[in-house]
Design an enzyme around this catalytic site. Sequence first.
Site, short mmCIF file in Angstrom:
data_model
loop_
_atom_site.label_atom_id
_atom_site.label_comp_id
_atom_site.label_asym_id
_atom_site.label_seq_id
_atom_site.Cartn_x
_atom_site.Cartn_y
_atom_site.Cartn_z
N ASP A 117 0.84 -1.21 0.00
CA ASP A 117 0.00 0.00 0.00
C ASP A 117 0.87 1.26 0.00
OD1 ASP A 117 -2.40 1.34 -0.04
OD2 ASP A 117 -2.70 1.25 2.14
N GLY A 175 -0.22 5.42 -4.43
CA GLY A 175 -0.88 6.68 -4.79
C GLY A 175 -0.27 7.86 -4.05
N TRP A 204 2.67 8.01 -2.73
CA TRP A 204 4.06 8.20 -3.19
C TRP A 204 4.07 9.10 -4.42
CZ3 TRP A 204 6.84 7.32 -7.64
CH2 TRP A 204 8.24 7.23 -7.52
N ARG A 257 -1.12 9.03 -10.26
CA ARG A 257 -1.12 7.83 -9.42
C ARG A 257 -0.49 6.63 -10.12
NH1 ARG A 257 -4.35 7.48 -4.96
NH2 ARG A 257 -4.47 5.25 -5.35
N HIS A 283 2.18 3.41 -9.17
CA HIS A 283 2.03 1.97 -9.39
C HIS A 283 3.23 1.43 -10.18
CE1 HIS A 283 -1.83 2.17 -7.58
NE2 HIS A 283 -2.43 2.82 -8.56
N ASN A 308 -11.04 -2.86 -5.43
CA ASN A 308 -10.29 -1.87 -6.23
C ASN A 308 -10.96 -1.55 -7.58
OD1 ASN A 308 -7.07 -3.00 -4.97
ND2 ASN A 308 -8.20 -1.16 -4.40
N LEU A 343 -6.69 -4.95 7.45
CA LEU A 343 -6.45 -6.11 6.59
C LEU A 343 -7.10 -5.98 5.22
CD1 LEU A 343 -6.79 -9.01 9.19
CD2 LEU A 343 -4.70 -7.97 8.30
C1 IPE Z 1 -5.46 -2.87 -0.29
O1 IPE Z 1 -5.11 -1.54 -0.51
C2 IPE Z 1 -5.43 -3.61 -1.59
C3 IPE Z 1 -4.12 -3.74 -2.20
C4 IPE Z 1 -2.98 -3.43 -1.67
C5 IPE Z 1 -4.12 -4.29 -3.52
P1 IPE Z 1 -6.19 -0.39 -0.60
O2 IPE Z 1 -5.45 0.88 -0.64
O3 IPE Z 1 -7.14 -0.67 -1.70
O4 IPE Z 1 -6.94 -0.57 0.80
P2 IPE Z 1 -7.97 0.35 1.57
O5 IPE Z 1 -9.17 0.50 0.66
O6 IPE Z 1 -7.30 1.64 1.85
O7 IPE Z 1 -8.30 -0.39 2.82
C1 IPE Z 2 -1.63 0.15 -3.34
O1 IPE Z 2 -1.39 1.51 -3.39
C2 IPE Z 2 -1.80 -0.44 -4.71
C3 IPE Z 2 -3.18 -0.84 -5.03
C4 IPE Z 2 -4.19 -0.86 -4.22
C5 IPE Z 2 -3.41 -1.26 -6.40
P1 IPE Z 2 -2.59 2.55 -3.37
O2 IPE Z 2 -2.95 2.87 -4.78
O3 IPE Z 2 -3.71 2.07 -2.52
O4 IPE Z 2 -1.88 3.79 -2.70
P2 IPE Z 2 -2.53 4.85 -1.70
O5 IPE Z 2 -3.09 4.08 -0.55
O6 IPE Z 2 -3.60 5.55 -2.47
O7 IPE Z 2 -1.39 5.72 -1.33
MG MG Z 3 -4.16 2.33 -0.55
#
Ligand code: IPE
Ligand code: IPE
Ligand code: MG
Length: 236
Positions: free
Chosen positions: A13, A16, A18, A26, A30, A61, A181
């Site tokens: 996680d 985005g 970063w 975003r 990734h 997602n 989780l």
């Molecule tokens: C959890 O991350 C799913 C993955 C890392 C792929 P999210 O960023 O989607 O989780 P929430 O929604 O903040 O809990």
């Molecule tokens: C985790 O990073 C990757 C995926 C869920 C695909 P995020 O995209 O959730 O990053 P943040 O939480 O927005 O920083």
């Molecule tokens: Mg996230």
Amino acid sequence: MSDLPRHVAIIMDGNGRWAQARELKRIEGHRAGADAVRRITTRARERGIESLTLFAFSTENWQRPKDEVRGLWGLLIDFLKSELTTLIKNQIGLRLIGDPGPIPALAQHQLNKVIKRTSGSTQMTLNLALNYGAKAELIHAFEQLKKNDQPIDEKNVERHLYTANQPPVDLLIRTGGEHRLSNFLLWQAAYAELYFVDTLWPDYSDADFDRALNDFRQRERRFGRTSAQLNNEVTP
Ligand code: IPE
Ligand code: IPE
Ligand code: MG
């Protein structure tokens, strides 16, 4: 002191945030996250981890903006194309954890190809959690048992999980500072050691991963017993 974990699972996680911190889109976060996947997979293999499970795309997602979702599947295809030879060379077998049905056809095609080409690999299993949700996985397992009129016991449920025949999760790492989780491996991580770190996934380094492994080794895994029992001490 515990041994090294056999099965490590990571909620990757912070991609985005970063990107946002660098005023980038975003998807660039990734992209940098994919490099971290390469780095940590290599390290896990060096450390002798048997199963590494990476949460890359959850059932939730799909609710993200369409262009981000499209971009993520595109990055997956690039990743699979670029990693095939390295996975084969390092004897790493790829597996999909999740419901493949809704995954875009091109991504499915690449996944199947890499899964097939790496199926003889014996040194490490890399589970990519894609369109994965623990609740859906468990419901699927229960439905299979009902359909085949089998008793609902732990062994039978485990036989129908995506992780069948792999050890339970010993260590569950979440980067990016959240302490939840998010519907990941609810069954398999029932007795996992949890490790949360603020580092955003694209910044997660070999040294960070080693630190998590070392922290794990300091933990006393009691599985319901007392510390004295584990150390064979006689207690009054
Ligand atoms: C959890 O991350 C799913 C993955 C890392 C792929 P999210 O960023 O989607 O989780 P929430 O929604 O903040 O809990
Ligand atoms: C985790 O990073 C990757 C995926 C869920 C695909 P995020 O995209 O959730 O990053 P943040 O939480 O927005 O920083
Ligand atoms: Mg996230």
